[in-house]
Motif scaffolding. Structure first.
Motif, PDB file in Angstrom:
ATOM      1  N   PHE A 139      -8.936  -0.275  -5.202  1.00  9.09           N
ATOM      2  CA  PHE A 139      -8.336  -1.393  -5.913  1.00  9.09           C
ATOM      3  C   PHE A 139      -9.440  -2.400  -6.244  1.00  9.09           C
ATOM      4  O   PHE A 139     -10.055  -2.957  -5.339  1.00  9.09           O
ATOM      5  CB  PHE A 139      -7.249  -2.048  -5.048  1.00  9.09           C
ATOM      6  CG  PHE A 139      -6.517  -3.172  -5.736  1.00  9.09           C
ATOM      7  CD1 PHE A 139      -5.559  -2.911  -6.700  1.00  9.09           C
ATOM      8  CD2 PHE A 139      -6.775  -4.493  -5.396  1.00  9.09           C
ATOM      9  CE1 PHE A 139      -4.866  -3.948  -7.320  1.00  9.09           C
ATOM     10  CE2 PHE A 139      -6.094  -5.533  -6.010  1.00  9.09           C
ATOM     11  CZ  PHE A 139      -5.139  -5.255  -6.976  1.00  9.09           C
ATOM     12  N   VAL A 165       1.828   2.016  -3.485  1.00 12.09           N
ATOM     13  CA  VAL A 165       0.694   2.442  -4.309  1.00 12.09           C
ATOM     14  C   VAL A 165       0.371   3.916  -4.033  1.00 12.09           C
ATOM     15  O   VAL A 165       0.080   4.681  -4.948  1.00 12.09           O
ATOM     16  CB  VAL A 165      -0.541   1.555  -4.052  1.00 12.09           C
ATOM     17  CG1 VAL A 165      -1.770   2.089  -4.763  1.00 12.09           C
ATOM     18  CG2 VAL A 165      -0.256   0.120  -4.496  1.00 12.09           C
ATOM     19  N   PRO A 186       0.802  -1.231   0.000  1.00 11.91           N
ATOM     20  CA  PRO A 186       0.000   0.000   0.000  1.00 11.91           C
ATOM     21  C   PRO A 186       0.837   1.283   0.000  1.00 11.91           C
ATOM     22  O   PRO A 186       0.491   2.234  -0.697  1.00 11.91           O
ATOM     23  CB  PRO A 186      -0.844  -0.137   1.268  1.00 11.91           C
ATOM     24  CG  PRO A 186      -1.044  -1.617   1.386  1.00 11.91           C
ATOM     25  CD  PRO A 186       0.298  -2.201   0.981  1.00 11.91           C
ATOM     26  N   LEU A 223      -1.342  -6.245  -5.514  1.00  8.16           N
ATOM     27  CA  LEU A 223      -1.307  -5.502  -4.259  1.00  8.16           C
ATOM     28  C   LEU A 223      -1.173  -6.504  -3.125  1.00  8.16           C
ATOM     29  O   LEU A 223      -1.907  -7.495  -3.085  1.00  8.16           O
ATOM     30  CB  LEU A 223      -2.608  -4.700  -4.099  1.00  8.16           C
ATOM     31  CG  LEU A 223      -2.840  -4.020  -2.751  1.00  8.16           C
ATOM     32  CD1 LEU A 223      -1.843  -2.871  -2.565  1.00  8.16           C
ATOM     33  CD2 LEU A 223      -4.265  -3.510  -2.649  1.00  8.16           C
TER      34      LEU A 223
END
Length: 115
Positions: free
Chosen positions: A78, A8, A5, A21
């Motif tokens: 996501f 991202v 995370p 992810l």
């Protein structure tokens, strides 16, 4: 390979980019919606990413557990096409364990108190 995370958030993927992810399912974040849709938050201790998934979740999937999902970001969420759950370090990819340790949130399942 996957993105945590924090990665991202700091380096957002391009629109339409499919990626993996990985992180922990945040405690208290799992919400089951209509039919087989679930929403939850994935964290690495440094950042969080909201996730939406429609499908059958793996048996080991749950809050506080490691997971890796394949999908893409859509409007800040996501959208997972596939979810893999990891129960402990013996099943969890080394990269995920390393990322969690780096953020200071990894707990060795063997050392964790049994509840």
């Amino acid at each position: 390979f996957f993105r945590a995370p924090s990665q991202v958030v700091s380096d957002p993927p391009q629109v339409g980019e499919v990626f993996r992810l990985g992180g922990l399912v945040a405690d208290g974040s799992l919400v089951r919606g209509q039919s087989t849709t679930v929403n939850f938050v994935v964290t690495d201790g440094g950042a969080t990413v909201p996730v939406s998934y429609t499908g059958v979740l793996p048996d080991l999937f749950g809050e506080g557990q490691g997971m890796i999902g394949t999908g893409e970001m859509v409007d800040g969420v996501f959208q997972a096409r596939e979810i893999l759950a990891k129960h402990d370090e013996s099943y969890m990819p080394k990269e995920l364990v390393d990322a969690l340790k780096e953020q200071g949130v990894y707990v060795d399942p063997a050392a964790a108190p049994k509840g």
